[in-house]
Design a protein around this motif. Structure first.
Motif, PDB file in Angstrom:
ATOM      1  N   TYR A   1      -6.883   6.055  -8.305  1.00  0.00           N
ATOM      2  CA  TYR A   1      -5.419   5.889  -8.912  1.00  0.00           C
ATOM      3  C   TYR A   1      -4.755   4.956  -7.953  1.00  0.00           C
ATOM      4  O   TYR A   1      -3.932   3.930  -8.347  1.00  0.00           O
ATOM      5  CB  TYR A   1      -4.683   7.170  -8.898  1.00  0.00           C
ATOM      6  N   GLU A   2      -4.786   5.029  -6.640  1.00  0.00           N
ATOM      7  CA  GLU A   2      -4.184   4.187  -5.833  1.00  0.00           C
ATOM      8  C   GLU A   2      -4.522   2.833  -5.899  1.00  0.00           C
ATOM      9  O   GLU A   2      -3.633   1.728  -5.962  1.00  0.00           O
ATOM     10  CB  GLU A   2      -4.570   4.697  -4.317  1.00  0.00           C
ATOM     11  N   ASP A   3      -5.855   2.515  -6.376  1.00  0.00           N
ATOM     12  CA  ASP A   3      -6.287   1.180  -6.452  1.00  0.00           C
ATOM     13  C   ASP A   3      -5.424   0.513  -7.928  1.00  0.00           C
ATOM     14  O   ASP A   3      -5.188  -0.620  -7.853  1.00  0.00           O
ATOM     15  CB  ASP A   3      -7.923   0.970  -6.850  1.00  0.00           C
ATOM     16  N   ASN A   4      -5.524   1.424  -8.849  1.00  0.00           N
ATOM     17  CA  ASN A   4      -4.736   1.014 -10.032  1.00  0.00           C
ATOM     18  C   ASN A   4      -3.261   0.455  -9.854  1.00  0.00           C
ATOM     19  O   ASN A   4      -2.921  -0.236 -10.342  1.00  0.00           O
ATOM     20  CB  ASN A   4      -5.050   2.272 -11.016  1.00  0.00           C
ATOM     21  N   ILE A   5      -2.686   1.470  -9.151  1.00  0.00           N
ATOM     22  CA  ILE A   5      -1.227   1.260  -8.758  1.00  0.00           C
ATOM     23  C   ILE A   5      -1.061   0.048  -7.747  1.00  0.00           C
ATOM     24  O   ILE A   5       0.011  -0.539  -8.045  1.00  0.00           O
ATOM     25  CB  ILE A   5      -0.639   2.665  -8.162  1.00  0.00           C
TER      26      ILE A   5
ATOM     27  N   ALA B   1       6.521  12.645 -16.230  1.00  0.00           N
ATOM     28  CA  ALA B   1       5.152  12.762 -16.677  1.00  0.00           C
ATOM     29  C   ALA B   1       5.097  14.015 -17.758  1.00  0.00           C
ATOM     30  O   ALA B   1       5.864  14.833 -17.846  1.00  0.00           O
ATOM     31  CB  ALA B   1       4.453  13.324 -15.336  1.00  0.00           C
ATOM     32  N   GLN B   2       4.285  13.632 -18.607  1.00  0.00           N
ATOM     33  CA  GLN B   2       4.077  14.332 -19.820  1.00  0.00           C
ATOM     34  C   GLN B   2       3.090  15.472 -19.840  1.00  0.00           C
ATOM     35  O   GLN B   2       2.656  16.193 -20.881  1.00  0.00           O
ATOM     36  CB  GLN B   2       3.993  13.601 -21.090  1.00  0.00           C
ATOM     37  N   VAL B   3       2.788  15.682 -18.534  1.00  0.00           N
ATOM     38  CA  VAL B   3       1.574  16.534 -17.931  1.00  0.00           C
ATOM     39  C   VAL B   3       1.821  16.950 -16.493  1.00  0.00           C
ATOM     40  O   VAL B   3       2.383  16.007 -16.248  1.00  0.00           O
ATOM     41  CB  VAL B   3      -0.013  16.343 -18.411  1.00  0.00           C
ATOM     42  N   PRO B   4       1.431  18.121 -16.134  1.00  0.00           N
ATOM     43  CA  PRO B   4       1.388  18.170 -14.611  1.00  0.00           C
ATOM     44  C   PRO B   4       0.829  16.886 -13.952  1.00  0.00           C
ATOM     45  O   PRO B   4      -0.099  16.285 -14.263  1.00  0.00           O
ATOM     46  CB  PRO B   4       0.640  19.437 -14.353  1.00  0.00           C
ATOM     47  N   ILE B   5       1.440  16.705 -12.661  1.00  0.00           N
ATOM     48  CA  ILE B   5       0.829  15.754 -11.869  1.00  0.00           C
ATOM     49  C   ILE B   5      -0.344  16.261 -10.814  1.00  0.00           C
ATOM     50  O   ILE B   5      -0.746  15.316  -9.978  1.00  0.00           O
ATOM     51  CB  ILE B   5       2.051  14.953 -11.137  1.00  0.00           C
TER      52      ILE B   5
ATOM     53  N   LEU C   1       3.814  10.139 -10.119  1.00  0.00           N
ATOM     54  CA  LEU C   1       4.212  10.386  -8.660  1.00  0.00           C
ATOM     55  C   LEU C   1       3.537   9.515  -7.866  1.00  0.00           C
ATOM     56  O   LEU C   1       3.797   9.159  -6.650  1.00  0.00           O
ATOM     57  CB  LEU C   1       4.312  11.839  -8.226  1.00  0.00           C
ATOM     58  N   ASP C   2       1.907   9.243  -7.994  1.00  0.00           N
ATOM     59  CA  ASP C   2       1.216   8.271  -7.307  1.00  0.00           C
ATOM     60  C   ASP C   2       2.001   6.978  -7.132  1.00  0.00           C
ATOM     61  O   ASP C   2       2.032   6.621  -6.284  1.00  0.00           O
ATOM     62  CB  ASP C   2      -0.269   8.385  -7.924  1.00  0.00           C
ATOM     63  N   PHE C   3       2.537   6.464  -8.115  1.00  0.00           N
ATOM     64  CA  PHE C   3       3.036   5.335  -8.318  1.00  0.00           C
ATOM     65  C   PHE C   3       4.170   5.051  -7.279  1.00  0.00           C
ATOM     66  O   PHE C   3       4.234   4.191  -6.644  1.00  0.00           O
ATOM     67  CB  PHE C   3       3.895   5.063  -9.623  1.00  0.00           C
TER      68      PHE C   3
END
Length: 355
Positions: free
Chosen positions: A102-106, A158-162, A136-138
């Motif tokens: 996720y970090e790479d994506n953001i 967030a539409q689901v838990p993070i 929240l990663d973002f």
């Protein structure tokens, strides 16, 4: 509402599992780029910009109205549009594609926003499923990248838990392990199939992809949904097998590459917001979030249950929990059921308009 998919070339881009010689991020924009109310809406598992996966929330009169906001939708690495096993040349194509977090994506999305689109402040980040986990990663990752308060987030939705990993408590470990176990099912079905060939297949691995879809299909909904025969879709399908064959086998066989499916699943499975800066301290990671938040899990979600969100919200500084009252399970947060979309739209609209 459709706009053209655009492609940003990062050049040589380091990722968690190695490097991509020419990483590409696919994205679309909606509305006036000069609008300072910028909304970021990344994709989730099974979503592609070309399939219109984000359209249920983006458009005139919808929750993310381009006449009110400048909306940027991003395709995740490994979804077949941004850099993925299926579109990356040797030596990193197919099964040789490096692990992407996720970090790479953001980091990549942050670069598109700041270096290419000139964005200095984001009004809200919105996400469903894997997109919701990125929310929240973002904030955490962009905060670290900017080294200042020039790039801020006023709202996070967030539409689901993070949560996907963490070290807060036995409850969090159990929830994370539960999701990892669930994902091991469809992944094992693909990897063990006779035509996947360890990712070196020369033609579409029909057995592997179809097995993946069948294993996954039961998790996306809830028991009540099946009990009320919602899978028949008001007569569209005569039986359960026809539903699975067309919606799940067909959806993946026609639109997805097998290596992409596994690589993207690995991103999901290894996500953890606490490892970016806090050494696994999940509670500290959540408490550091300054932005206002809205967390919306489905009442009947089998792998992101509302009780996980209760834990998360209790550690966020300024967040509201709003459970989607639906029998549609996980997909209630997506575009599957119009009444759920209406409920989500109402909640998002109120959240974005609040002072």
């Amino acid at each position: 509402m459709q706009t053209p998919t655009q492609y940003y070339h990062h050049g040589r881009f380091k990722v968690s599992g190695g490097v991509l010689p020419d990483a590409v991020t696919a994205y679309r924009t909606y509305g006036d780029p000069s609008n300072d109310k910028v909304i970021v809406f990344p994709t989730c598992y099974g979503a592609k910009l070309a399939l219109g996966s984000q359209d249920y929330l983006v458009g005139e009169g919808k929750a993310l109205d381009p006449s009110k906001y400048f909306v940027v939708t991003f395709a995740l690495f490994c979804n077949g549009e941004s850099s993925s096993p299926s579109n990356t040349p040797a030596p990193y194509g197919g099964p040789y594609f490096p692990f992407v977090s996720y970090e790479d994506n953001i980091r990549a999305q942050h670069a598109v926003l700041t270096k290419h689109l000139g964005v200095r402040k984001v009004f809200c980040v919105v996400g469903f499923s894997m997109g919701g986990q990125q929310v929240l990663d973002f904030f955490r990752i962009s905060q670290a990248l900017s080294q200042s308060d020039l790039f801020l987030y006023a709202r996070l939705l967030a539409q689901v838990p993070i949560t996907n990993g963490g070290s807060l408590s036995e409850l969090v470990f159990s929830a994370s392990d539960s999701r990892c176990s669930f994902l091991e099912g469809p992944k094992a079905a693909m990897l063990a199939s006779k035509d996947f060939a360890d990712g070196h297949y020369q033609s579409t691995p029909q057995h592997g992809i179809r097995a993946f879809g069948r294993v996954y299909s039961a998790w996306a909904y809830g028991q009540t949904w099946f009990r009320e025969y919602k899978h028949l879709m008001d007569g569209e399908y005569p039986d359960l097998n026809s539903f699975i064959r067309e919606r799940w086998e067909g959806g993946y066989v026609n639109n997805w590459d097998a290596n992409d499916m596994i690589a993207l699943l690995n991103t999901w499975q290894k996500g953890d917001i606490s490892i970016v800066r806090d050494g696994g301290d999940y509670e500290k990671a959540l408490k550091s979030i300054k932005a206002k938040g809205l967390i919306m899990p489905s009442k009947t979600d089998l792998y992101f249950p509302p009780e996980d969100s209760e834990t998360e919200v209790s550690h966020l500084r300024d967040a509201k929990l709003q459970v989607i009252p639906s029998i549609w399970g996980h997909v209630a947060g997506g575009s599957a059921n119009p009444p759920d979309v209406a409920f989500i739209t109402e909640q998002i609209t109120e959240f974005l308009q609040a002072p």
